[in-house]
Design a protein around this motif. Sequence first.
Motif, PDB file in Angstrom:
ATOM      1  N   PRO A 157      34.062  25.627  25.155  1.00  0.00           N
ATOM      2  CA  PRO A 157      33.023  24.760  24.562  1.00  0.00           C
ATOM      3  C   PRO A 157      33.182  23.282  24.927  1.00  0.00           C
ATOM      4  N   ALA A 158      34.426  22.816  25.063  1.00  0.00           N
ATOM      5  CA  ALA A 158      34.644  21.407  25.380  1.00  0.00           C
ATOM      6  C   ALA A 158      34.226  21.055  26.804  1.00  0.00           C
ATOM      7  N   ASP A 159      34.120  22.067  27.691  1.00  0.00           N
ATOM      8  CA  ASP A 159      33.758  21.829  29.088  1.00  0.00           C
ATOM      9  C   ASP A 159      32.318  22.220  29.411  1.00  0.00           C
ATOM     10  N   ILE A 193      34.435  21.274  41.019  1.00  0.00           N
ATOM     11  CA  ILE A 193      34.571  21.008  39.592  1.00  0.00           C
ATOM     12  C   ILE A 193      35.552  22.000  38.987  1.00  0.00           C
ATOM     13  N   ASP A 194      36.466  21.491  38.185  1.00  0.00           N
ATOM     14  CA  ASP A 194      37.448  22.313  37.488  1.00  0.00           C
ATOM     15  C   ASP A 194      37.076  22.400  36.013  1.00  0.00           C
ATOM     16  N   PHE A 195      37.203  23.598  35.448  1.00  0.00           N
ATOM     17  CA  PHE A 195      36.865  23.778  34.044  1.00  0.00           C
ATOM     18  C   PHE A 195      37.621  24.993  33.500  1.00  0.00           C
ATOM     19  N   ARG A 196      37.604  25.096  32.177  1.00  0.00           N
ATOM     20  CA  ARG A 196      38.316  26.182  31.506  1.00  0.00           C
ATOM     21  C   ARG A 196      37.353  27.290  31.072  1.00  0.00           C
ATOM     22  N   ILE A 197      37.852  28.523  31.133  1.00  0.00           N
ATOM     23  CA  ILE A 197      37.098  29.655  30.611  1.00  0.00           C
ATOM     24  C   ILE A 197      38.008  30.442  29.668  1.00  0.00           C
ATOM     25  N   MET A 198      37.382  31.156  28.754  1.00  0.00           N
ATOM     26  CA  MET A 198      38.101  32.013  27.820  1.00  0.00           C
ATOM     27  C   MET A 198      38.003  33.447  28.316  1.00  0.00           C
ATOM     28  N   HIS A 199      39.164  34.020  28.593  1.00  0.00           N
ATOM     29  CA  HIS A 199      39.223  35.403  29.073  1.00  0.00           C
ATOM     30  C   HIS A 199      39.973  36.202  28.023  1.00  0.00           C
ATOM     31  N   ASP A 200      39.250  36.956  27.212  1.00  0.00           N
ATOM     32  CA  ASP A 200      39.824  37.611  26.039  1.00  0.00           C
ATOM     33  C   ASP A 200      40.440  36.520  25.161  1.00  0.00           C
TER      34      ASP A 200
END
Length: 336
Positions: free
Chosen positions: A70-72, A92-99
């Motif tokens: 959500p922050a990205d 572009i670098d960003f975070r994802i939620m995997h499980d």
Amino acid sequence: MTDEPSRRTPFPAWDEKRLRAATRAAGVSLWSWNVDTDAITMDERAYELWGIGKSTREITFETLSKNIHPADLKRVRSAFAATRAIVGAYEIDFRIMHDTALRWISARGQGSDADIAERVMFGVFLDVTQRKQAEEANELLAGEMSHRVMNLLQIATALTHITSRSAETKEEMAQDLTSRLMALGRAQTLVRPLPGRKTDAALLGDILAIVLAPYDEKGATVRVRVSVPKVNVGPASSTALALVVHELATNAAKYGALSTERGSLDVSCNVHDDDVVLIWTERGGPAGAGPSKRSGFGSKLVTQSVTAQLGGSIAFDWSHEGVVATLRMSKQHLTK
């Protein structure tokens, strides 16, 4: 002179099978984006990277956005929308939620419709989680090192003032200051042991004596008094405890009782069935030396060390007479 036939092996054609093998070996995931329909097509590795089931028929940015941190999300959405207006390569670098796990992804491609074919743009996803974790660890280490260096400089200044109050000659001051700086060096060695060096169990009183020795001022108003029973501290906990005491002493010399001529420090200890309670009492420090001056990286480090490594807690009682810190440690943790 005749030319010999070339013995070089012909370079293999980059068919789909070899291309997939090469991208998988390099950790590269492929994607394409139809600029008219907004449809995104990904290879098998990209599905695994994003944690999306292969049964998902239609993939768009909105489909992927459900997994973006959500922050990205806002930043990535803006970057995704602007890709066609960017001239040249973008990244572009960003975070994802995997499980329940957090991953870092780097999305790369060409903007301004470069290399577009049949209204489709192409790019890659890279899993850069390990690199980002290493960068975060380096930033934390750099912050801690900066904090330690600034503390050492401030403590050296404080020890100079302490020594000047009791020394009668410049020779005596030089000798006393050298002695205190060497004691500070021994305390630093205890706080930061050399890699690979085996540390035996120590006594609580010895740890306190080594760390607090630089601040002891003979023949002057400032007194450092230690009264603790015989308590064994294991090799795994000795460094953590020394770090906590060193941080408390640093703050006392910078802002608290040890920064004044009339201040005093008393350290006592009570041992119960399951707990060891260390009481740090400062008296005679400057007015207004409350929590606002002592908060920051060091206080966070103290709290983390006490809770994570010593299995306890630390509480501060701020009064006009001085701070009283109560450090509760698990006896089981302390002897490890």
